[in-house]
Scaffold this motif. Structure first.
Motif, PDB file in Angstrom:
ATOM      1  N   HIS A 227       0.875  -1.171   0.000  1.00 33.63           N
ATOM      2  CA  HIS A 227       0.000   0.000   0.000  1.00 33.63           C
ATOM      3  C   HIS A 227       0.915   1.224   0.000  1.00 33.63           C
TER       4      HIS A 227
ATOM      5  N   ASP B  78       0.881   5.535   0.706  1.00 35.47           N
ATOM      6  CA  ASP B  78       0.089   6.683   1.129  1.00 35.47           C
ATOM      7  C   ASP B  78       0.337   7.856   0.177  1.00 35.47           C
ATOM      8  N   PRO B  79      -0.381   8.978   0.319  1.00 39.01           N
ATOM      9  CA  PRO B  79      -0.244  10.086  -0.638  1.00 39.01           C
ATOM     10  C   PRO B  79       1.164  10.672  -0.725  1.00 39.01           C
TER      11      PRO B  79
ATOM     12  N   SER C 159       3.647   0.532   2.985  1.00 43.76           N
ATOM     13  CA  SER C 159       3.328  -0.429   4.030  1.00 43.76           C
ATOM     14  C   SER C 159       2.951  -1.747   3.364  1.00 43.76           C
TER      15      SER C 159
END
Length: 248
Positions: A158, A160-161, A166
């Motif tokens: 994953h 994030d912006p 992660s």
């Protein structure tokens, strides 16, 4: 992110895999020497490194490694350092063994079983432009799982912006798969790592825990040439310009 640090001049090409899933094509040659669109996978990787300004490439080998060494002898466009392995060292162990040749500055590592088409800006130059050693220990090129040709896994990360990575949960499907290309600090592979074989995942997990593992989404086509069927699919798409990945 900073673009003032320049592109790495040294790279590690990981070419020591056994290619078991690619049999019978790998019975008489190592996987990196399988041709895709008329050119060996290994040469596709080295061509991109040359285009990005890399001057030295360390290439590891194991299975039928003599064929790789002989093949590389024909290249004159960059300095190639062979790194043969009597025992397979996995991705992390291979880099650790090659540390004397890689220097201390950030390096590119490229898997020799993938192939990509660049978007508007070459992927390796995008990585270099987004690399920030003050905040990052590694910057991974990622591909959207749903647009990956020849890949049938559940994804890896994953993001994030801000690009922090992660891991996916055990039962999850992650939106991004590692595309086989990264900028990484070589020192990470020498800090309390095993003497023998180990995966780069060990280094990544430590960087992730420190909040220093970042990703960049690839904006072109990407091919995981891991099986004979994936090879056929990749060549068919490349013959069409590799553009089937663009869709609604």
């Amino acid at each position: 992110m900073s673009a003032t640090h320049g592109s790495p001049k040294t790279a590690m090409v990981l070419a020591a895999g056994l290619g078991l899933r690619m049999r019978p094509l790998t019975l008489d040659r190592p996987k990196p020497l399988i041709p895709v669109a008329g050119r060996a996978l290994l040469d596709h990787a080295l061509d991109r490194l040359v285009d990005a300004g890399v001057e030295t490439a360390v290439v590891n080998s194991h299975y039928l490694g003599g064929m790789i060494t002989a093949h590389l002898a024909g290249r004159r466009d960059l300095h190639i350092v062979p790194s043969p392995e009597e025992t397979p060292l996995d991705t992390g162990g291979a880099v650790r063994r090659a540390l004397p040749h890689l220097g201390t500055e950030p390096v590119l590592t490229v898997n020799a079983d993938i192939l990509w088409l660049d978007g508007p800006t070459p992927a390796l130059r995008r990585l270099a432009a987004n690399w920030d050693p003050e905040r990052m220990d590694a910057l991974l090129l990622l591909m959207a799982t749903t647009k990956s040709v020849g890949y049938d896994g559940r994804g890896d990360f994953h993001m994030d912006p801000l690009g922090l990575l992660s891991r996916r949960g055990e039962s999850e499907i992650a939106p991004f798969v590692y595309a086989g290309v990264q900028i990484v600090k070589p020192a990470l592979f020498g800090q309390d790592t095993p003497d023998g074989a180990f995966s780069t995942n060990l280094v990544w997990d430590r960087a992730m825990e420190a909040g220093r593992l970042y990703g960049l989404a690839h904006d072109g086509a990407w091919f995981h040439v891991g099986t004979p069927d994936a090879l056929v699919e990749s060549e068919e798409l490349l013959a069409q310009g590799g553009m089937r990945w663009i869709g609604p």
